[in-house]
Design a protein around this motif. Sequence first.
Motif, PDB file in Angstrom:
ATOM      1  N   PRO A 541      -9.861  -3.668  -3.217  1.00  0.00           N
ATOM      2  CA  PRO A 541      -8.550  -3.441  -2.570  1.00  0.00           C
ATOM      3  C   PRO A 541      -7.988  -2.043  -2.797  1.00  0.00           C
ATOM      4  CG  PRO A 541      -8.568  -5.517  -3.787  1.00  0.00           C
ATOM      5  CD  PRO A 541      -9.846  -4.822  -4.135  1.00  0.00           C
ATOM      6  N   ARG A 544      -8.009   1.853   0.367  1.00  0.00           N
ATOM      7  CA  ARG A 544      -6.911   1.583   1.296  1.00  0.00           C
ATOM      8  C   ARG A 544      -7.351   1.419   2.740  1.00  0.00           C
ATOM      9  NH1 ARG A 544      -2.297   4.326  -1.501  1.00  0.00           N
ATOM     10  NH2 ARG A 544      -3.028   4.129  -3.629  1.00  0.00           N
ATOM     11  N   ALA A 547      -8.575  -2.186   3.443  1.00  0.00           N
ATOM     12  CA  ALA A 547      -7.777  -3.365   3.101  1.00  0.00           C
ATOM     13  C   ALA A 547      -7.625  -4.228   4.348  1.00  0.00           C
ATOM     14  CB  ALA A 547      -6.407  -2.942   2.573  1.00  0.00           C
ATOM     15  N   PHE A 574     -10.703  -8.542  15.674  1.00  0.00           N
ATOM     16  CA  PHE A 574     -10.468  -9.180  14.377  1.00  0.00           C
ATOM     17  C   PHE A 574     -11.583 -10.194  14.152  1.00  0.00           C
ATOM     18  CE2 PHE A 574      -6.192  -7.758  13.118  1.00  0.00           C
ATOM     19  CZ  PHE A 574      -5.912  -6.981  14.230  1.00  0.00           C
ATOM     20  N   LEU A 603      -7.099  -8.290  20.149  1.00  0.00           N
ATOM     21  CA  LEU A 603      -5.710  -8.073  20.601  1.00  0.00           C
ATOM     22  C   LEU A 603      -5.736  -7.732  22.079  1.00  0.00           C
ATOM     23  CD1 LEU A 603      -3.831  -5.831  17.999  1.00  0.00           C
ATOM     24  CD2 LEU A 603      -3.057  -8.020  18.898  1.00  0.00           C
ATOM     25  N   HIS A 647     -11.238  -5.278  11.320  1.00  0.00           N
ATOM     26  CA  HIS A 647     -10.110  -6.092  10.872  1.00  0.00           C
ATOM     27  C   HIS A 647     -10.568  -7.533  10.707  1.00  0.00           C
ATOM     28  CE1 HIS A 647      -6.809  -3.317  11.066  1.00  0.00           C
ATOM     29  NE2 HIS A 647      -7.152  -2.934  12.270  1.00  0.00           N
ATOM     30  N   LEU A 650      -6.870 -12.973   8.937  1.00  0.00           N
ATOM     31  CA  LEU A 650      -6.554 -13.592   7.634  1.00  0.00           C
ATOM     32  C   LEU A 650      -5.879 -14.943   7.817  1.00  0.00           C
ATOM     33  CD1 LEU A 650      -5.220 -10.501   5.670  1.00  0.00           C
ATOM     34  CD2 LEU A 650      -7.405 -11.627   5.421  1.00  0.00           C
TER      35      LEU A 650
ATOM     36  N   ASN B 328      -1.757   8.956   8.401  1.00  0.00           N
ATOM     37  CA  ASN B 328      -1.809   9.612   7.092  1.00  0.00           C
ATOM     38  C   ASN B 328      -2.347  11.028   7.122  1.00  0.00           C
ATOM     39  OD1 ASN B 328      -4.499   9.259   7.486  1.00  0.00           O
ATOM     40  ND2 ASN B 328      -4.814   7.857   5.765  1.00  0.00           N
ATOM     41  N   TRP B 388      -0.231   9.096   0.400  1.00  0.00           N
ATOM     42  CA  TRP B 388      -0.846   8.716  -0.864  1.00  0.00           C
ATOM     43  C   TRP B 388      -0.920  10.027  -1.647  1.00  0.00           C
ATOM     44  CZ3 TRP B 388      -6.716   7.171  -1.150  1.00  0.00           C
ATOM     45  CH2 TRP B 388      -7.032   6.769  -2.453  1.00  0.00           C
ATOM     46  N   GLU B 545      -4.849   2.870  15.174  1.00  0.00           N
ATOM     47  CA  GLU B 545      -4.455   2.957  13.772  1.00  0.00           C
ATOM     48  C   GLU B 545      -3.432   1.886  13.416  1.00  0.00           C
ATOM     49  OE1 GLU B 545      -5.544   5.314  11.523  1.00  0.00           O
ATOM     50  OE2 GLU B 545      -6.679   6.553  12.919  1.00  0.00           O
ATOM     51  N   ASP B 546      -2.763   1.349  14.405  1.00  0.00           N
ATOM     52  CA  ASP B 546      -1.694   0.393  14.122  1.00  0.00           C
ATOM     53  C   ASP B 546      -2.066  -1.038  14.506  1.00  0.00           C
ATOM     54  OD1 ASP B 546      -0.276   2.612  13.313  1.00  0.00           O
ATOM     55  OD2 ASP B 546       0.798   2.819  15.214  1.00  0.00           O
ATOM     56  N   GLY B 548      -2.968  -4.660  14.234  1.00  0.00           N
ATOM     57  CA  GLY B 548      -2.810  -5.586  13.109  1.00  0.00           C
ATOM     58  C   GLY B 548      -1.726  -5.168  12.144  1.00  0.00           C
ATOM     59  N   ASN B 569      -0.338   1.404  -4.139  1.00  0.00           N
ATOM     60  CA  ASN B 569      -1.332   0.856  -3.192  1.00  0.00           C
ATOM     61  C   ASN B 569      -0.663   0.057  -2.074  1.00  0.00           C
ATOM     62  OD1 ASN B 569      -3.781   0.466  -2.019  1.00  0.00           O
ATOM     63  ND2 ASN B 569      -4.571  -0.977  -3.529  1.00  0.00           N
ATOM     64  N   PRO B 571      -1.041   0.176   1.136  1.00  0.00           N
ATOM     65  CA  PRO B 571      -1.867  -0.386   2.214  1.00  0.00           C
ATOM     66  C   PRO B 571      -2.447  -1.757   1.886  1.00  0.00           C
ATOM     67  CG  PRO B 571      -2.370   1.929   1.896  1.00  0.00           C
ATOM     68  CD  PRO B 571      -1.505   1.512   0.733  1.00  0.00           C
ATOM     69  N   ALA B 572      -2.330  -2.199   0.623  1.00  0.00           N
ATOM     70  CA  ALA B 572      -2.808  -3.543   0.277  1.00  0.00           C
ATOM     71  C   ALA B 572      -1.704  -4.591   0.461  1.00  0.00           C
ATOM     72  CB  ALA B 572      -3.329  -3.561  -1.157  1.00  0.00           C
ATOM     73  N   PHE B 574       0.646  -6.932   2.816  1.00  0.00           N
ATOM     74  CA  PHE B 574       0.610  -7.592   4.120  1.00  0.00           C
ATOM     75  C   PHE B 574       1.979  -8.229   4.358  1.00  0.00           C
ATOM     76  CE2 PHE B 574      -3.890  -7.460   5.372  1.00  0.00           C
ATOM     77  CZ  PHE B 574      -4.390  -6.849   4.235  1.00  0.00           C
ATOM     78  N   LEU B 603      -2.864  -7.872  -1.660  1.00  0.00           N
ATOM     79  CA  LEU B 603      -4.243  -8.086  -2.117  1.00  0.00           C
ATOM     80  C   LEU B 603      -4.316  -7.765  -3.597  1.00  0.00           C
ATOM     81  CD1 LEU B 603      -6.726  -6.459   0.430  1.00  0.00           C
ATOM     82  CD2 LEU B 603      -6.794  -8.797  -0.432  1.00  0.00           C
ATOM     83  N   THR B 604      -4.928  -8.636  -4.365  1.00  0.00           N
ATOM     84  CA  THR B 604      -5.069  -8.349  -5.798  1.00  0.00           C
ATOM     85  C   THR B 604      -6.517  -7.972  -6.095  1.00  0.00           C
ATOM     86  OG1 THR B 604      -5.756 -10.556  -6.469  1.00  0.00           O
ATOM     87  CG2 THR B 604      -3.385 -10.167  -6.240  1.00  0.00           C
ATOM     88  N   GLU B 641       4.014   6.942  -3.212  1.00  0.00           N
ATOM     89  CA  GLU B 641       3.470   6.552  -1.917  1.00  0.00           C
ATOM     90  C   GLU B 641       4.576   6.184  -0.930  1.00  0.00           C
ATOM     91  OE1 GLU B 641       0.482   3.517  -1.973  1.00  0.00           O
ATOM     92  OE2 GLU B 641      -0.185   4.114  -3.964  1.00  0.00           O
ATOM     93  N   HIS B 647       0.177  -3.577   7.107  1.00  0.00           N
ATOM     94  CA  HIS B 647      -0.662  -4.678   7.573  1.00  0.00           C
ATOM     95  C   HIS B 647       0.210  -5.913   7.763  1.00  0.00           C
ATOM     96  CE1 HIS B 647      -4.639  -3.045   7.332  1.00  0.00           C
ATOM     97  NE2 HIS B 647      -4.429  -2.571   6.120  1.00  0.00           N
ATOM     98  N   GLU B 648      -0.181  -6.721   8.716  1.00  0.00           N
ATOM     99  CA  GLU B 648       0.544  -7.954   8.966  1.00  0.00           C
ATOM    100  C   GLU B 648      -0.336  -9.142   8.597  1.00  0.00           C
ATOM    101  OE1 GLU B 648       1.636  -8.398  13.044  1.00  0.00           O
ATOM    102  OE2 GLU B 648       2.675 -10.288  12.705  1.00  0.00           O
ATOM    103  N   LYS B 649       0.258 -10.112   7.945  1.00  0.00           N
ATOM    104  CA  LYS B 649      -0.452 -11.368   7.691  1.00  0.00           C
ATOM    105  C   LYS B 649      -0.510 -12.121   9.007  1.00  0.00           C
ATOM    106  CE  LYS B 649      -1.739 -15.248   5.523  1.00  0.00           C
ATOM    107  NZ  LYS B 649      -2.348 -15.780   6.769  1.00  0.00           N
TER     108      LYS B 649
END
Lengths: 650, 650
Positions: A541, A544, A547, A574, A603, A647, A650, B328, B388, B545-546, B548, B569, B571-572, B574, B603-604, B641, B647-649
């Motif tokens: 993770p 970046r 992720a 995805f 998408l 992607h 999730l 970025n 970052w 780039e965008d 999700g 972090n 970007p991890a 959601f 995210l862990t 940062e 990110h979207e769940k």
Amino acid sequence: MEKERLHTIPLKNIRIHDSFWDKYVRLVKEVLIPYQWDILNDRLEGVETSHCIQNFKIAAGEASGEFGGAVFQDTDVAKWLEAAAYVLETNPDPDLERLADETINLIGRAQGEDGYLNTYFTIKEPGLRWTNLKEGHELYTAGHMIEAAVAYYEATGKEKFLEIVKGMADLICRIFGPEEGKCHGYPGHQEIELALIRLYGVTEKEDYLKLAKYFIDQRGVGENYFLKEERSPRYQQIFPEFAGYDARYSQSHLPVREQTTAEGHAVRAVYMYCAMADLAYYYQEEGLRKACRTLWQDMIKRRMYLTGSIGSSGLLERFTTDYDLPNNCNYSETCASIGLALFGRRMAQMEKDASYMDVAERALYNTVLAGIAMDGKSFFYVNPLEVWPENCMERTSKEHVKPVRQKWFGVACCPPNIARTLASLGQYIYFMDDHTLYVNLYISGNVSAELACGTVEASVVSDLTNTGHVELEFKKEKAPYSYRIALRIPDYVRNYRIRENGAELGGFQLEKGYLYLEAEEDAVKLEIDFEVPAEFVRANPKVREDAGKVALVKGPLVYCLEETDNGANLPAVFADARQEIREEYREDLLGGTTTLKFKGMRLTDHEWQDGALYGARENRFQKAELTAVPYHCWNNRTPGEMLVWMHEKL
Amino acid sequence: MEKERLHTIPLKNIRIHDSFWDKYVRLVKEVLIPYQWDILNDRLEGVETSHCIQNFKIAAGEASGEFGGAVFQDTDVAKWLEAAAYVLETNPDPDLERLADETINLIGRAQGEDGYLNTYFTIKEPGLRWTNLKEGHELYTAGHMIEAAVAYYEATGKEKFLEIVKGMADLICRIFGPEEGKCHGYPGHQEIELALIRLYGVTEKEDYLKLAKYFIDQRGVGENYFLKEERSPRYQQIFPEFAGYDARYSQSHLPVREQTTAEGHAVRAVYMYCAMADLAYYYQEEGLRKACRTLWQDMIKRRMYLTGSIGSSGLLERFTTDYDLPNNCNYSETCASIGLALFGRRMAQMEKDASYMDVAERALYNTVLAGIAMDGKSFFYVNPLEVWPENCMERTSKEHVKPVRQKWFGVACCPPNIARTLASLGQYIYFMDDHTLYVNLYISGNVSAELACGTVEASVVSDLTNTGHVELEFKKEKAPYSYRIALRIPDYVRNYRIRENGAELGGFQLEKGYLYLEAEEDAVKLEIDFEVPAEFVRANPKVREDAGKVALVKGPLVYCLEETDNGANLPAVFADARQEIREEYREDLLGGTTTLKFKGMRLTDHEWQDGALYGARENRFQKAELTAVPYHCWNNRTPGEMLVWMHEKL
């Protein structure tokens, strides 16, 4: 530290007949060597003029005109000769050998009386020898000449080329070294170090080994040599972009034993690490060995792509910071992956640890092969993991990314480097020590290994990249001795079954990734079933850019989506990583390859018919059936988008 | 096409007293102008030497030495004077006016007898005037001087500065134009065009308008002037990076009326579009108007960030291809957003269409304000949407991205450009025509509008960025006339209620985004409740780039996550876009701001304790409580940062 490292086996004792590799290996002899010969001789239209042979003719006084090309232009000839040598070692070819001999004779005639050999300085800047180690690439160029000469001597037994480079190496020994009055510098681009060690390997002249050690020991000690050199009145800058030099670029920011992170120009770094590993072995030095292990771990745990490529900055082809691994604007030079494989092989030899070969294999099967088209006539220098062709425009931040392979390059290090790597692939397949034959890569073919206890012949039939089924037969001379077979069990193998002469083996104990089997019979037949399922993998993770993404691998192969199979706008796909991946071997596709089919969603622009760029609108998806192909063969069909990290739903 | 466009209202008739804007607007007078004055005079330590005033002294023969700074160094003085003029227009200040007068006198003394005004060419290259329009920035510099002089004349009524720039403008009219014997070139960096039009506005001298039109008409017609110019024996290259010039860089690749996509250097582009819009109006030319509309739509529908910034390539500060909007490593220069607002305002004036102000407002409230620290003493030139810090290293592809604001820049266009923009903010708030007072931006304060039918006084109390409640009071002179009030209904308003003198209004009909109300009473009080909820927005799926991802907006403000509130972090992270967003006004935070709180997951590295980089491992998430702050105030606390698109769940 073990006194003996593992040895490679002479290429002449190795034959490759592999359904996966043959299509590439045969390119070297059939396409690359003739194609590159035409380029070296400026006979190919539509590519940047090489000037290479012409430069040697001018330096030899046999032609007039000006030097053409870059300061390191001679290395294209050297790498061509090195590749030719490897080819000749396994496939005698009088015509090719005659061409090589003529070229070597020309090189000899272009050499100075004092042994100096470098057409740029000889023709263009005779007064500036050794005044710009930072940019002049004199030692780098000498290194490639030496490597070629050693390879040619090993292949043909002819000493002419070796004598030529010994003249240059002896001159370098007179110029550089710790003694007062000698130059205390070191190369701006490492390569001479590992070359001198190879030269020592065939000549046993210790001066070469000592000088290699001197270059490594001296690097980054005290005031940076390159910054000191710049102040000399004789210094003349060659590359404007080197103004404001950062010593990290050439790994001269710290003494090498104190370096703990992979920094700077990636090719320079790994070439240096190769020499460090060699010296750690020859001098049995724990300090260098520890530095090599640390730098290796830093690369593979924080600064390497899934495809075995390194150097994530588009600017200056360099390492940046931990976990900085952008996919669409990286450099990931083909040569850097070659260097990574070279370093990994040396570490595996020294440490007798197969895990280094896991990485070397990843580099070879993915980035190195991606560097060359399946017809052998075009090349990638830069190896992105995500490409959007229309966005790879000149004069933008992505201008280094090429969406299609190029016929040649102004700085043409990669194509001949691929050629010499493919031609010497055997060096990665097997190792040996006095009593053991190591099998690293499961590539079909034969080997004859002269162990201390007698010769062992092995033949391998491998279907690693498809079914995972491998058959190996070993035969020894009839005599009352036994030997060991060491099988690398790759990190991607989920499970495996081995039958020895029909009987199932069990209770396997791996030792640093190798499975050791005692071979006592005259003939041993091993049948291995490696489970190498296609799998979705994820990144740490901390990466970046990845992720929430997944990539597909099967065995050593990383897979990718191409536009031609999956339509455009691949980042809007995805993957559903919970669904099954269907493997489908396609005889007709890309010379025969296993494709991976899986489900996902895409998408849609249903909510965006008005052409708005942003808005509080819902996501709308449609189902998608997706097909992935091996990364190494991307861009061998209709040019288009490519994507490794997808992607994930999730 | 309507014969009359909407007019801006003189700044002296506008006062701003707004809880959101005051903290920025007061910086101009209290901090920026004194701070920049010290820089112009080389009195500030630790910043790159400006040389600006010293250059004028040398050119005036009052000091000796060499020219310092860039070819366009004079423009820092011009923009400082322009900002000072706007300040003086609303806040008389004898000390500041004296400083400005002295500077203007010095400029006058540095002017040539023929009217020529440019310290670089006067001091350093007197023989090379007008020989390098591509790189020399002579016309660009003249343009900024003219803008400053017009502003100073409008603010103070003093003609001295105006006379100086008229001298230069007259010289330019003698040098350039369609007539035989005149130079048929045009500026490498547009700016003179819109400046000449402003000068025409106060002088009514038609030559200026005609020359502006000539520059626009001539651009990109026939052989590219800059490529022709390069072949002249008098041509001397200034910027090595301009070798191999691409005409698109300066929008000279096509006649302007045939340009349909926003290309090249973003600031040059929008400055040119401003002049095109002005000329479309003055000459009532449908062709130019159509080109302006097309280019505007191209930018805002395919080449603009959510934050109202443009120019996505880190290299050359330029537009690239449709939907190429990396977060970025973008450039998104502060000056380009200022230019976008300037162009949008002109389009709104010409088209009487509030949608242009939606974009101008987005640029002003986000990128322009992000360009300046809340203490007014440091600045962003580049405005990324994801940062970052440790990865923004020198000598990498991201070296242009600065993770903290800089005190000053070698090329210091942005800071004084922010100053003049903040000082002239009133020009965006209101427009008028003979019978209508337009309210574009809901910023608290007062205005006095001299309509044809009499003066209307209005006062506004707005809490737009928080509750969305706005109160407006309009008073007219007692006389038997009526006028109209036009209220811009912003695109982000979900719903609204309006009470007029206590009575609820209804049945609203918008006309191009404006709500027109007839005002017949002497005093009209409007109470508006705009629904401006915090919302998750998404990007068109073509923005790779965008895909999700979601971003947070509330009214004109884009929000972002900062490390100081949310850990590292980013970007991890959601976001869960189905959960409620909680708005929380924080008096203590960033000068008083509404924060947005929402739920998500993170995210862990639970599965990655061994430090591996890649593997077939599961995603493990932990719940996260997240806090977003307005983008414009990022990096005003502990550096770290920052992230706009999360990110979207799914």
